[in-house]
Design an enzyme around this catalytic site. Structure first.
Site, mmCIF file in Angstrom:
data_model
loop_
_atom_site.group_PDB
_atom_site.id
_atom_site.type_symbol
_atom_site.label_atom_id
_atom_site.label_comp_id
_atom_site.label_asym_id
_atom_site.label_seq_id
_atom_site.Cartn_x
_atom_site.Cartn_y
_atom_site.Cartn_z
ATOM 1 C CG PHE B 125 20.339 45.407 -47.293
ATOM 2 C CD1 PHE B 125 21.580 45.118 -46.740
ATOM 3 C CD2 PHE B 125 20.259 45.656 -48.647
ATOM 4 C CE1 PHE B 125 22.719 45.065 -47.543
ATOM 5 C CE2 PHE B 125 21.400 45.606 -49.461
ATOM 6 C CZ PHE B 125 22.627 45.313 -48.898
ATOM 7 C CG ASP B 196 15.191 41.334 -48.249
ATOM 8 O OD1 ASP B 196 15.611 40.216 -48.607
ATOM 9 O OD2 ASP B 196 15.783 42.397 -48.529
ATOM 10 C CE1 TYR B 221 24.428 39.442 -54.030
ATOM 11 C CE2 TYR B 221 22.799 39.681 -55.772
ATOM 12 C CZ TYR B 221 23.485 40.207 -54.707
ATOM 13 O OH TYR B 221 23.221 41.484 -54.292
ATOM 14 N NE ARG B 370 28.259 40.806 -43.569
ATOM 15 C CZ ARG B 370 27.452 40.954 -44.629
ATOM 16 N NH1 ARG B 370 26.144 41.160 -44.443
ATOM 17 N NH2 ARG B 370 27.932 40.961 -45.848
#
Lengths: 411, 411
Positions: B125, B196, B221, B370
């Site tokens: 990422f 991660d 979140y 996605r």
């Protein structure tokens, strides 16, 4: 002698009196701790409910565009900038004050790489010192601590100093450092300056541009009333924007955060001081809270702040002279922020007795009773009633009760 | 051929079906973007209102004690720990994922000071790579990028590696890295590992302790549904607690944060990973959101997640075979997270056409559609309706309309 009626009259004539109605305070409470956590603006519950239910619950991921979440830091920054004498494009809102201070110190250290000393003062707010210690270790700098007076700081500014880190209004005494004078001296010797405005922004007049300040940070949840733990702001003077680099190089500080390229390319301007995804519910609380300042002239606010504090000191002189209180704050309002601190060896218990009477100040070690006067919601009559209550507590030895003498973990 | 009725029957037999009622979703919307921003648990508005009105507005500064704000990070950490196979005292919640990753990488670099290489992969990422670049510059490290396969990572692990930074579930493809195997190899060569878990926590089974992971971070979140920008978590294995040091040395990470001593003394255990005052409204949202997981067995959740994704792929095979879609995710559910990504050269427009029909997935450059399947609120029939909608969009060329073809700034 000042009477209660005199204070009621002052409130009736107060041009800022109407702003009190923009806040919701507990019935009957006198709140003198807005310098720790600002009171709640009355429109906040409805606005935060809208953020939660409509923007998150209903808008979901679309709210980044449709509710403009992506633009929130910029919108808030413009509101903060007006209160601190900065241009909107010299401020951004992100993270906590401690994290922003880390960015500010790292940035300053890199802008002045040939110097090896951070200058600060011994009574600076502890987290400022702790963050500076973390930065010093990483960048191989030394911290030079001086006594907590402007004179000591000015005398210590020499050509070894990389950066000076100072808090504009001392959290304990409320003493104001002369921002323009110290900044000018720092620049004379080739040092940069980082000001912490935690107890200044929204409380006293600040003009960062006029003082040619290099960097500053400040708090969203004290005099800006953004709610518990509201995000913090950071300022960097425009002249440093090209060169500035901070190590928390997250995607929200990237020139093209949503293009997902391999290498970090810092965004132009203050966006570069962003790091990760902001805590939007907390951040949108701060955004809404700042609207309370719409129409407030910071000079008027400062005049009222000084008047409230002067009144408090006058009443303390009149009513408490026999009880061994000391004044920890400057008597001269020109060099005092929006608080007055007293000293008393029973300070902790007296503050607890006041809280039991619905008057909230706070205690700071070792012997300081701290009273913050937020001009937007504190009345002159509140000042009167507070000093009167202290006098009664002293007359009756009311502080000398077991429940007031036992220290709690946090005050 | 799978029918819509088959899917309705699957929902009727689904042991987790009741959890959907713990969320509020927009009427008629099929939300397949919980991997970007989780949906809103239905009890959140009332809880956040309570935090704002009662704890802040009425409790004011007292809520640090009376509402237990000071203990909130610990309370949340225990809830997160269960979902990731950690002990409660190995996790804390603070700041953003990017900031926590910065702490994790700095900590790992200091725990392994004689090594000079950060190993990571090219499709990690972006903010992870950007943060690593910031750390590399500060600590004088080099970043070695390898291709995005477990084999390439395993092959590159040698005794030059200081730390390996990997994302457990790839954000773009949903491919799962073999955590235990790579961690074991890293340890064999004397490297530390930082995982991660942004797309793992709350979505797939994670057992950090069993894999003997050194450090990890994750997002509040996404699958944890904490609300936009909810704070992040950080994990450090207990065996490193004595030695670990992170540079964001703010007061909330101090051994005695409210004693206001001059020098930073790191707190014991995970409190050391705290920095400044947490954004409490956002943080208490996450705290409440995690209660949705009460009673959820993560193995059951994983079984449903795999079944939803398998069903999606099967339906794509059945209904979309003539439209040039590719599968960007692994076909084998054992190595795939809770998402399926398709490729299509008109991917962006197709996603927009789906959104117009009330079906929210997202688009990732250059050509990826996605779809995240959050097992707690996505139904089997939603999967059916989504593939059916894509089929209709393709039959009718519905994607080929001006409003779907124009790219917005953020998706």
């Amino acid at each position: 002698m000042v009477t209660r009626q005199d204070c009621i009259t002052l409130d009736e004539r107060d041009g800022l009196a109407e702003y009190r109605h923009k806040f919701t305070l507990p019935e009957g409470e006198i709140y003198l701790d807005g310098n720790s956590l600002g009171a709640m603006p009355s429109h906040l519950p409805a606005r935060i409910q809208e953020v939660v239910v409509k923007e998150w619950g209903n808008g979901l991921i679309r709210s980044w565009n449709d509710a403009g979440w992506i633009h929130v830091p910029k919108r808030i920054s413009a509101k903060v900038a007006r209160l601190i004498g900065a241009n909107a494009d010299e401020v951004t809102v992100a993270d906590s004050t401690s994290v922003n201070l880390y960015k500010a110190l790292a940035t300053a250290a890199r802008l002045n790489p040939d110097r090896k000393v951070i200058l600060t003062e011994l009574d600076n707010f502890p987290t400022d010192l702790y963050i500076a210690q973390g930065i010093a270790e990483l960048f191989g700098l030394e911290i030079r601590y001086v006594e907590s007076t402007p004179e000591a700081v000015l005398a210590a500014l020499d050509d070894s100093i990389c950066l000076t880190m100072l808090t504009h209004v001392n959290y304990r005494t409320g003493a104001i450092y002369p921002m323009a004078e110290i900044t000018a001296k720092a620049h004379q010797v080739g040092a940069l300056i980082v000001w912490d405005l935690a107890h200044s922004a929204g409380a006293v007049e600040v003009d960062l541009n006029a003082a040619e300040v290099d960097l500053a940070v400040g708090c969203g949840y004290k005099y800006l009333n953004g709610g518990p733990g509201a995000p913090s702001f950071i300022y960097v003077a425009k002249r440093h924007h090209q060169q500035m680099r901070q190590p928390l190089s997250g995607w929200h500080g990237h020139a093209k955060p949503f293009e997902f390229v391999l290498d970090y390319q810092p965004a132009d301007g203050m966006d570069r001081m962003q790091c990760g995804t902001p805590p939007l519910i907390s951040m949108l609380g701060l955004d809404a809270a700042l609207d309370v300042f719409d129409g407030v002239d910071m000079h008027d606010l400062r005049i009222k702040s000084m008047a409230l504090c002067d009144l408090f000191i006058k009443l303390v002189d009149e009513k408490l002279s026999e009880y061994d209180f000391g004044l920890a704050s400057p008597r001269d309002s020109a060099v005092r922020g929006s608080q007055v601190s007293l000293t008393h060896k029973q300070g902790y218990a007296i503050v607890q007795a006041l809280i039991a009477r619905g008057i909230t100040g706070d205690f700071r070690m070792p012997n300081i009773l701290r009273f913050g006067f937020t001009p937007l919601y504190v009345r002159y009559v509140d000042v009167y009633d507070t000093v009167q209550a202290i006098a009664e507590i002293m007359v009756k030895d009311e502080w000398n009760q077991a429940q007031f003498l036992t220290k709690k973990a946090v005050t």
